[in-house]
Design an enzyme around this catalytic site. Sequence first.
Site, mmCIF file in Angstrom:
data_model
loop_
_atom_site.group_PDB
_atom_site.id
_atom_site.type_symbol
_atom_site.label_atom_id
_atom_site.label_comp_id
_atom_site.label_asym_id
_atom_site.label_seq_id
_atom_site.Cartn_x
_atom_site.Cartn_y
_atom_site.Cartn_z
ATOM 1 N N LYS A 111 14.350 -9.093 -66.072
ATOM 2 C CA LYS A 111 13.105 -8.997 -67.130
ATOM 3 C C LYS A 111 13.993 -9.588 -68.553
ATOM 4 O O LYS A 111 13.486 -10.612 -68.994
ATOM 5 C CB LYS A 111 12.395 -7.686 -67.356
ATOM 6 C CG LYS A 111 11.357 -7.526 -66.320
ATOM 7 C CD LYS A 111 10.171 -6.961 -67.021
ATOM 8 C CE LYS A 111 9.131 -6.937 -66.316
ATOM 9 N NZ LYS A 111 9.046 -6.227 -64.947
ATOM 10 N N LYS A 193 9.061 -13.088 -54.827
ATOM 11 C CA LYS A 193 8.443 -12.116 -54.040
ATOM 12 C C LYS A 193 6.946 -11.978 -54.527
ATOM 13 O O LYS A 193 6.680 -12.434 -55.484
ATOM 14 C CB LYS A 193 9.240 -10.683 -54.117
ATOM 15 C CG LYS A 193 8.780 -9.968 -55.271
ATOM 16 C CD LYS A 193 9.349 -8.582 -55.120
ATOM 17 C CE LYS A 193 8.754 -7.715 -56.152
ATOM 18 N NZ LYS A 193 8.900 -6.195 -56.478
ATOM 19 N N LYS A 196 2.512 -8.586 -58.150
ATOM 20 C CA LYS A 196 1.113 -8.572 -59.151
ATOM 21 C C LYS A 196 1.393 -9.560 -60.406
ATOM 22 O O LYS A 196 0.247 -9.818 -60.960
ATOM 23 C CB LYS A 196 1.056 -7.084 -59.628
ATOM 24 C CG LYS A 196 0.799 -5.930 -58.445
ATOM 25 C CD LYS A 196 1.182 -4.607 -58.850
ATOM 26 C CE LYS A 196 0.966 -3.666 -57.643
ATOM 27 N NZ LYS A 196 1.492 -2.273 -58.158
#
Length: 331
Positions: A111, A193, A196
Amino acid sequence: MKRMLSGIKPTGQLHLGNYIGALRHFVESQDEFEMFAFIANLHCITVPQDPAELQKNLRDCVALYLACGLDPKKATIFLQTDVPAHAQLGYIMCCHTYLGELNRMTQFKDKQAHGETNLSGGLYTYPSLMAADILLYDADYVPVGDDQKQHVELTRDLAIRMNNRYGDLFKVPEPLIAKTGARIMSLSDPSKKMSKSDETNKGCIYLLDTEKQARKKVMSAVTDSLANVHFDPENQPGIANLMQIMSSLQNDRPFGEIEQEFAGRGYGDFKRAVADEVCAKLNEIQGRYNEILASDVIETTLKDGAAKAGVIASAKLAKVQKAIGMEIVSK
Ligand code: AMP
Ligand code: TRP
Protein backbone atom coordinates in the site's frame (compact mmCIF):
# COMPACT_ATOMS: atom_id res chain seq x y z
CA MET A 1 -11.45 -32.07 18.38
CA LYS A 2 -8.91 -29.70 16.84
CA ARG A 3 -9.92 -26.09 16.58
CA MET A 4 -9.96 -23.98 13.44
CA LEU A 5 -10.50 -20.24 13.19
CA SER A 6 -10.69 -17.72 10.41
CA GLY A 7 -12.13 -14.31 9.62
CA ILE A 8 -13.07 -12.23 6.63
CA LYS A 9 -13.16 -8.45 6.44
CA PRO A 10 -16.60 -7.13 5.52
CA THR A 11 -15.16 -4.53 3.17
CA GLY A 12 -17.08 -4.47 -0.07
CA GLN A 13 -18.82 -7.52 -1.38
CA LEU A 14 -17.48 -11.03 -0.95
CA HIS A 15 -16.15 -12.46 -4.19
CA LEU A 16 -15.25 -15.74 -5.81
CA GLY A 17 -11.64 -15.49 -4.53
CA ASN A 18 -12.94 -15.30 -0.95
CA TYR A 19 -15.17 -18.30 -1.59
CA ILE A 20 -12.53 -20.46 -3.25
CA GLY A 21 -9.56 -19.35 -1.12
CA ALA A 22 -11.28 -19.26 2.25
CA LEU A 23 -15.03 -19.80 2.68
CA ARG A 24 -15.33 -23.18 1.01
CA HIS A 25 -12.62 -24.52 3.33
CA PHE A 26 -14.51 -23.29 6.38
CA VAL A 27 -17.54 -25.19 5.15
CA GLU A 28 -15.60 -28.36 4.35
CA SER A 29 -13.95 -28.26 7.79
CA GLN A 30 -16.93 -27.66 10.03
CA ASP A 31 -17.66 -31.36 10.58
CA GLU A 32 -14.11 -32.36 11.32
CA PHE A 33 -13.04 -29.36 13.41
CA GLU A 34 -14.44 -27.07 16.03
CA MET A 35 -14.86 -24.10 13.71
CA PHE A 36 -14.81 -20.41 14.63
CA ALA A 37 -15.66 -18.05 11.78
CA PHE A 38 -15.94 -14.37 12.44
CA ILE A 39 -16.60 -11.12 10.62
CA ALA A 40 -13.53 -8.92 11.08
CA ASN A 41 -15.25 -5.57 11.48
CA LEU A 42 -12.35 -4.12 13.51
CA HIS A 43 -9.98 -4.93 10.69
CA CYS A 44 -12.13 -3.36 8.03
CA ILE A 45 -12.05 0.13 9.59
CA THR A 46 -8.27 0.25 9.16
CA VAL A 47 -9.19 1.91 5.86
CA PRO A 48 -11.96 4.52 5.48
CA GLN A 49 -15.49 3.09 5.22
CA ASP A 50 -18.83 4.62 4.35
CA PRO A 51 -20.98 3.86 7.45
CA ALA A 52 -24.20 3.00 5.60
CA GLU A 53 -22.38 0.79 3.14
CA LEU A 54 -20.41 -0.94 5.89
CA GLN A 55 -23.61 -1.72 7.77
CA LYS A 56 -25.09 -3.34 4.69
CA ASN A 57 -21.90 -5.27 4.00
CA LEU A 58 -21.89 -6.69 7.53
CA ARG A 59 -25.34 -8.24 7.05
CA ASP A 60 -24.42 -9.48 3.60
CA CYS A 61 -21.25 -11.01 4.89
CA VAL A 62 -23.03 -13.03 7.61
CA ALA A 63 -25.76 -14.01 5.16
CA LEU A 64 -23.14 -15.16 2.67
CA TYR A 65 -21.24 -17.18 5.29
CA LEU A 66 -24.47 -19.05 5.92
CA ALA A 67 -25.47 -19.20 2.25
CA CYS A 68 -22.11 -20.75 1.35
CA GLY A 69 -22.92 -23.56 3.76
CA LEU A 70 -21.59 -22.63 7.19
CA ASP A 71 -23.99 -24.13 9.68
CA PRO A 72 -24.51 -22.19 12.94
CA LYS A 73 -25.28 -25.50 14.68
CA LYS A 74 -21.77 -26.69 13.92
CA ALA A 75 -19.66 -23.53 13.59
CA THR A 76 -19.43 -20.57 15.96
CA ILE A 77 -20.14 -17.51 13.81
CA PHE A 78 -19.74 -14.07 15.35
CA LEU A 79 -18.99 -10.41 14.88
CA GLN A 80 -15.54 -9.40 16.11
CA THR A 81 -16.77 -6.33 18.05
CA ASP A 82 -19.37 -8.44 19.89
CA VAL A 83 -16.41 -10.00 21.71
CA PRO A 84 -14.47 -7.06 23.24
CA ALA A 85 -11.53 -9.31 24.19
CA HIS A 86 -10.33 -9.06 20.56
CA ALA A 87 -9.57 -5.35 20.87
CA GLN A 88 -8.19 -5.81 24.38
CA LEU A 89 -5.80 -8.63 23.55
CA GLY A 90 -5.06 -6.85 20.25
CA TYR A 91 -3.59 -3.95 22.20
CA ILE A 92 -1.51 -6.30 24.36
CA MET A 93 -0.20 -8.11 21.27
CA CYS A 94 0.65 -4.76 19.71
CA CYS A 95 2.84 -4.01 22.73
CA HIS A 96 4.71 -7.26 22.09
CA THR A 97 5.24 -6.76 18.35
CA TYR A 98 8.45 -5.12 17.13
CA LEU A 99 8.36 -2.29 14.61
CA GLY A 100 10.78 -4.29 12.46
CA GLU A 101 8.20 -7.08 12.25
CA LEU A 102 5.39 -4.74 11.23
CA ASN A 103 7.69 -3.08 8.69
CA ARG A 104 8.19 -6.43 6.99
CA MET A 105 4.47 -7.07 6.38
CA THR A 106 4.00 -7.02 2.62
CA GLN A 107 0.36 -5.88 2.67
CA PHE A 108 1.29 -2.62 4.35
CA LYS A 109 4.45 -2.22 2.29
CA ASP A 110 2.47 -2.71 -0.95
CA LYS A 111 0.00 0.00 0.00
CA GLN A 112 2.86 2.34 0.85
CA ALA A 113 4.68 1.50 -2.34
CA HIS A 114 1.55 2.40 -4.33
CA GLY A 115 1.94 5.87 -2.92
CA GLU A 116 -1.29 5.69 -0.90
CA THR A 117 -1.29 8.56 1.54
CA ASN A 118 -2.90 8.97 4.98
CA LEU A 119 -2.54 5.29 5.81
CA SER A 120 -3.80 4.74 9.35
CA GLY A 121 -1.98 3.50 12.46
CA GLY A 122 -4.60 0.75 12.65
CA LEU A 123 -3.60 -0.55 9.24
CA TYR A 124 0.02 -0.69 10.34
CA THR A 125 -0.68 -2.59 13.57
CA TYR A 126 -3.41 -4.80 12.08
CA PRO A 127 -1.25 -7.97 12.13
CA SER A 128 -1.04 -7.73 15.95
CA LEU A 129 -4.83 -7.62 16.17
CA MET A 130 -5.04 -10.58 13.82
CA ALA A 131 -2.67 -12.47 16.12
CA ALA A 132 -5.01 -11.74 19.03
CA ASP A 133 -8.01 -12.99 17.01
CA ILE A 134 -6.30 -16.33 16.56
CA LEU A 135 -4.57 -16.74 19.94
CA LEU A 136 -7.69 -15.96 22.00
CA TYR A 137 -9.16 -19.28 20.90
CA ASP A 138 -6.06 -21.51 20.95
CA ALA A 139 -6.76 -22.28 17.31
CA ASP A 140 -4.80 -25.22 15.89
CA TYR A 141 -5.35 -24.25 12.25
CA VAL A 142 -6.06 -21.04 10.37
CA PRO A 143 -7.37 -21.59 6.82
CA VAL A 144 -6.53 -18.53 4.74
CA GLY A 145 -5.59 -17.51 1.22
CA ASP A 146 -1.98 -17.07 0.29
CA ASP A 147 -1.92 -13.33 1.12
CA GLN A 148 -2.50 -13.98 4.83
CA LYS A 149 0.24 -16.53 5.36
CA GLN A 150 2.73 -13.92 6.54
CA HIS A 151 0.30 -12.69 9.20
CA VAL A 152 -0.22 -16.20 10.56
CA GLU A 153 3.54 -16.68 10.66
CA LEU A 154 3.89 -13.49 12.70
CA THR A 155 1.15 -14.83 15.00
CA ARG A 156 3.27 -17.93 15.59
CA ASP A 157 6.33 -15.82 16.42
CA LEU A 158 4.32 -13.70 18.86
CA ALA A 159 2.80 -16.75 20.54
CA ILE A 160 6.25 -18.29 21.04
CA ARG A 161 7.65 -14.98 22.32
CA MET A 162 4.89 -14.56 24.89
CA ASN A 163 5.03 -18.20 25.95
CA ASN A 164 8.76 -17.81 26.56
CA ARG A 165 8.29 -14.62 28.52
CA TYR A 166 5.22 -15.43 30.59
CA GLY A 167 4.82 -19.20 30.62
CA ASP A 168 2.52 -21.36 28.57
CA LEU A 169 -0.20 -18.95 27.40
CA PHE A 170 -0.99 -19.74 23.78
CA LYS A 171 -1.21 -22.61 21.35
CA VAL A 172 1.05 -21.97 18.34
CA PRO A 173 -1.28 -22.10 15.30
CA GLU A 174 -0.60 -23.33 11.79
CA PRO A 175 -1.75 -21.66 8.60
CA LEU A 176 -3.67 -23.92 6.20
CA ILE A 177 -3.16 -22.84 2.61
CA ALA A 178 -4.96 -24.90 0.00
CA LYS A 179 -3.00 -26.32 -2.93
CA THR A 180 -5.59 -25.12 -5.43
CA GLY A 181 -7.27 -21.75 -5.39
CA ALA A 182 -5.29 -20.03 -2.63
CA ARG A 183 -4.72 -17.15 -5.02
CA ILE A 184 -7.46 -16.58 -7.57
CA MET A 185 -6.37 -13.89 -10.00
CA SER A 186 -8.27 -11.01 -11.58
CA LEU A 187 -10.05 -12.04 -14.78
CA SER A 188 -9.07 -8.80 -16.49
CA ASP A 189 -5.45 -8.85 -15.32
CA PRO A 190 -4.16 -12.29 -14.27
CA SER A 191 -1.03 -10.74 -12.78
CA LYS A 192 -3.12 -9.25 -9.95
CA LYS A 193 -5.17 -11.12 -7.39
CA MET A 194 -8.95 -11.00 -7.56
CA SER A 195 -9.82 -8.35 -5.04
CA LYS A 196 -12.63 -6.28 -3.57
CA SER A 197 -10.72 -3.18 -4.59
CA ASP A 198 -10.92 -3.96 -8.31
CA GLU A 199 -11.42 -0.53 -9.89
CA THR A 200 -12.53 -1.75 -13.31
CA ASN A 201 -15.11 -4.19 -11.85
CA LYS A 202 -14.36 -6.53 -14.76
CA GLY A 203 -11.86 -8.80 -13.08
CA CYS A 204 -13.77 -9.67 -9.93
CA ILE A 205 -16.82 -11.94 -9.73
CA TYR A 206 -18.90 -11.03 -6.70
CA LEU A 207 -20.95 -13.74 -5.02
CA LEU A 208 -24.01 -11.52 -5.53
CA ASP A 209 -23.36 -10.77 -9.24
CA THR A 210 -26.24 -11.60 -11.56
CA GLU A 211 -25.78 -14.54 -13.89
CA LYS A 212 -25.44 -12.13 -16.79
CA GLN A 213 -22.70 -10.09 -15.09
CA ALA A 214 -20.75 -13.17 -14.01
CA ARG A 215 -20.99 -14.83 -17.42
CA LYS A 216 -19.82 -11.68 -19.17
CA LYS A 217 -16.78 -11.39 -16.88
CA VAL A 218 -15.75 -14.99 -17.53
CA MET A 219 -16.33 -14.77 -21.28
CA SER A 220 -14.19 -11.64 -21.52
CA ALA A 221 -11.42 -12.94 -19.24
CA VAL A 222 -7.94 -12.14 -20.55
CA THR A 223 -6.23 -15.27 -21.93
CA ASP A 224 -3.46 -15.75 -24.53
CA SER A 225 -3.00 -16.71 -28.16
CA LEU A 226 -1.67 -20.23 -27.59
CA ALA A 227 -5.12 -21.82 -28.04
CA ASN A 228 -4.32 -24.67 -25.70
CA VAL A 229 -6.07 -25.37 -22.39
CA HIS A 230 -2.97 -26.24 -20.42
CA PHE A 231 -1.98 -25.51 -16.80
CA ASP A 232 1.03 -23.22 -17.09
CA PRO A 233 0.66 -20.26 -14.68
CA GLU A 234 3.89 -18.69 -15.93
CA ASN A 235 3.16 -18.57 -19.65
CA GLN A 236 -0.65 -18.87 -19.62
CA PRO A 237 -1.72 -17.12 -16.41
CA GLY A 238 -5.26 -16.34 -17.59
CA ILE A 239 -6.03 -19.92 -18.62
CA ALA A 240 -4.34 -21.30 -15.49
CA ASN A 241 -6.55 -19.04 -13.38
CA LEU A 242 -9.73 -20.20 -15.12
CA MET A 243 -8.56 -23.79 -14.64
CA GLN A 244 -8.06 -23.14 -10.92
CA ILE A 245 -11.58 -21.73 -10.69
CA MET A 246 -13.05 -24.72 -12.52
CA SER A 247 -11.04 -27.27 -10.56
CA SER A 248 -11.97 -25.69 -7.19
CA LEU A 249 -15.67 -25.60 -8.07
CA GLN A 250 -15.54 -29.25 -9.14
CA ASN A 251 -14.15 -30.62 -5.87
CA ASP A 252 -10.51 -30.05 -6.78
CA ARG A 253 -10.74 -31.91 -10.06
CA PRO A 254 -7.22 -32.65 -11.37
CA PHE A 255 -5.92 -30.20 -13.99
CA GLY A 256 -4.97 -33.13 -16.24
CA GLU A 257 -8.62 -34.12 -16.54
CA ILE A 258 -9.61 -30.60 -17.50
CA GLU A 259 -6.81 -30.48 -20.09
CA GLN A 260 -8.07 -33.75 -21.56
CA GLU A 261 -11.68 -32.63 -21.73
CA PHE A 262 -10.76 -29.47 -23.63
CA ALA A 263 -7.91 -30.81 -25.76
CA GLY A 264 -8.24 -29.47 -29.30
CA ARG A 265 -11.21 -27.26 -28.39
CA GLY A 266 -11.18 -23.47 -28.46
CA TYR A 267 -11.06 -21.10 -25.50
CA GLY A 268 -14.71 -20.14 -26.19
CA ASP A 269 -15.89 -23.64 -25.28
CA PHE A 270 -13.69 -23.72 -22.20
CA LYS A 271 -14.82 -20.30 -20.98
CA ARG A 272 -18.48 -21.28 -21.46
CA ALA A 273 -17.91 -24.35 -19.29
CA VAL A 274 -16.21 -22.25 -16.60
CA ALA A 275 -19.04 -19.70 -16.75
CA ASP A 276 -21.63 -22.51 -16.37
CA GLU A 277 -19.81 -23.79 -13.31
CA VAL A 278 -19.49 -20.32 -11.76
CA CYS A 279 -23.14 -19.43 -12.44
CA ALA A 280 -24.40 -22.71 -10.99
CA LYS A 281 -22.46 -21.98 -7.77
CA LEU A 282 -23.68 -18.37 -7.60
CA ASN A 283 -27.28 -19.52 -8.16
CA GLU A 284 -27.03 -22.00 -5.33
CA ILE A 285 -25.49 -19.41 -2.97
CA GLN A 286 -27.92 -16.63 -3.91
CA GLY A 287 -30.98 -18.84 -3.48
CA ARG A 288 -30.01 -19.50 0.11
CA TYR A 289 -28.88 -15.90 0.65
CA ASN A 290 -32.35 -14.58 -0.18
CA GLU A 291 -34.01 -17.02 2.22
CA ILE A 292 -31.59 -16.03 4.97
CA LEU A 293 -32.16 -12.30 4.52
CA ALA A 294 -35.91 -12.85 4.82
CA SER A 295 -35.51 -14.70 8.15
CA ASP A 296 -34.12 -13.72 11.54
CA VAL A 297 -31.33 -16.26 11.37
CA ILE A 298 -28.59 -13.59 11.12
CA GLU A 299 -29.52 -12.09 14.49
CA THR A 300 -29.83 -15.41 16.28
CA THR A 301 -26.61 -16.74 14.75
CA LEU A 302 -24.60 -13.72 15.88
CA LYS A 303 -26.13 -13.68 19.35
CA ASP A 304 -25.39 -17.35 19.97
CA GLY A 305 -21.95 -17.06 18.38
CA ALA A 306 -20.91 -14.07 20.50
CA ALA A 307 -22.04 -15.80 23.69
CA LYS A 308 -20.04 -18.92 22.91
CA ALA A 309 -16.94 -17.12 21.65
CA GLY A 310 -17.12 -14.57 24.48
CA VAL A 311 -16.74 -17.18 27.23
CA ILE A 312 -13.59 -18.64 25.66
CA ALA A 313 -12.08 -15.27 24.76
CA SER A 314 -12.61 -13.60 28.16
CA ALA A 315 -11.09 -16.55 29.98
CA LYS A 316 -7.99 -16.35 27.77
CA LEU A 317 -7.72 -12.58 28.15
CA ALA A 318 -7.95 -12.87 31.95
CA LYS A 319 -5.19 -15.50 31.92
CA VAL A 320 -2.94 -13.26 29.81
CA GLN A 321 -3.53 -10.16 31.91
CA LYS A 322 -2.76 -12.11 35.05
CA ALA A 323 0.41 -13.62 33.58
CA ILE A 324 1.65 -10.18 32.56
CA GLY A 325 0.92 -8.84 36.03
CA MET A 326 -1.71 -6.36 34.93
CA GLU A 327 -4.18 -7.30 37.65
CA ILE A 328 -4.35 -6.39 41.31
CA VAL A 329 -4.54 -9.66 43.16
CA SER A 330 -6.22 -9.32 46.56
CA LYS A 331 -4.09 -10.18 49.59
P1 AMP B 1 -10.27 -10.46 2.58
O1 AMP B 1 -11.25 -10.29 1.49
O2 AMP B 1 -8.96 -9.79 2.27
O3 AMP B 1 -10.81 -10.18 3.96
O4 AMP B 1 -9.91 -12.01 2.58
C1 AMP B 1 -10.69 -12.99 3.22
C2 AMP B 1 -10.12 -14.35 2.95
O5 AMP B 1 -10.20 -14.63 1.54
C3 AMP B 1 -8.63 -14.48 3.30
O6 AMP B 1 -8.39 -15.78 3.80
C4 AMP B 1 -7.94 -14.27 1.99
O7 AMP B 1 -6.68 -14.88 1.96
C5 AMP B 1 -8.92 -14.93 1.01
N1 AMP B 1 -8.79 -14.31 -0.32
C6 AMP B 1 -8.98 -13.00 -0.64
N2 AMP B 1 -8.78 -12.79 -1.96
C7 AMP B 1 -8.45 -14.01 -2.49
C8 AMP B 1 -8.12 -14.46 -3.81
N3 AMP B 1 -8.09 -13.63 -4.85
N4 AMP B 1 -7.84 -15.78 -3.98
C9 AMP B 1 -7.88 -16.64 -2.92
N5 AMP B 1 -8.18 -16.28 -1.66
C10 AMP B 1 -8.47 -14.99 -1.43
N1 TRP C 1 -6.62 -10.42 7.84
C1 TRP C 1 -7.60 -11.26 7.22
C2 TRP C 1 -7.87 -10.77 5.80
O1 TRP C 1 -7.61 -9.66 5.46
C3 TRP C 1 -8.87 -11.29 7.99
C4 TRP C 1 -8.63 -11.76 9.37
C5 TRP C 1 -8.63 -11.00 10.49
C6 TRP C 1 -8.30 -13.09 9.77
N2 TRP C 1 -8.36 -11.75 11.57
C7 TRP C 1 -8.15 -13.03 11.18
C8 TRP C 1 -8.12 -14.28 9.08
C9 TRP C 1 -7.80 -14.18 11.90
C10 TRP C 1 -7.78 -15.43 9.82
C11 TRP C 1 -7.63 -15.36 11.21
O2 TRP C 1 -8.35 -11.53 5.02
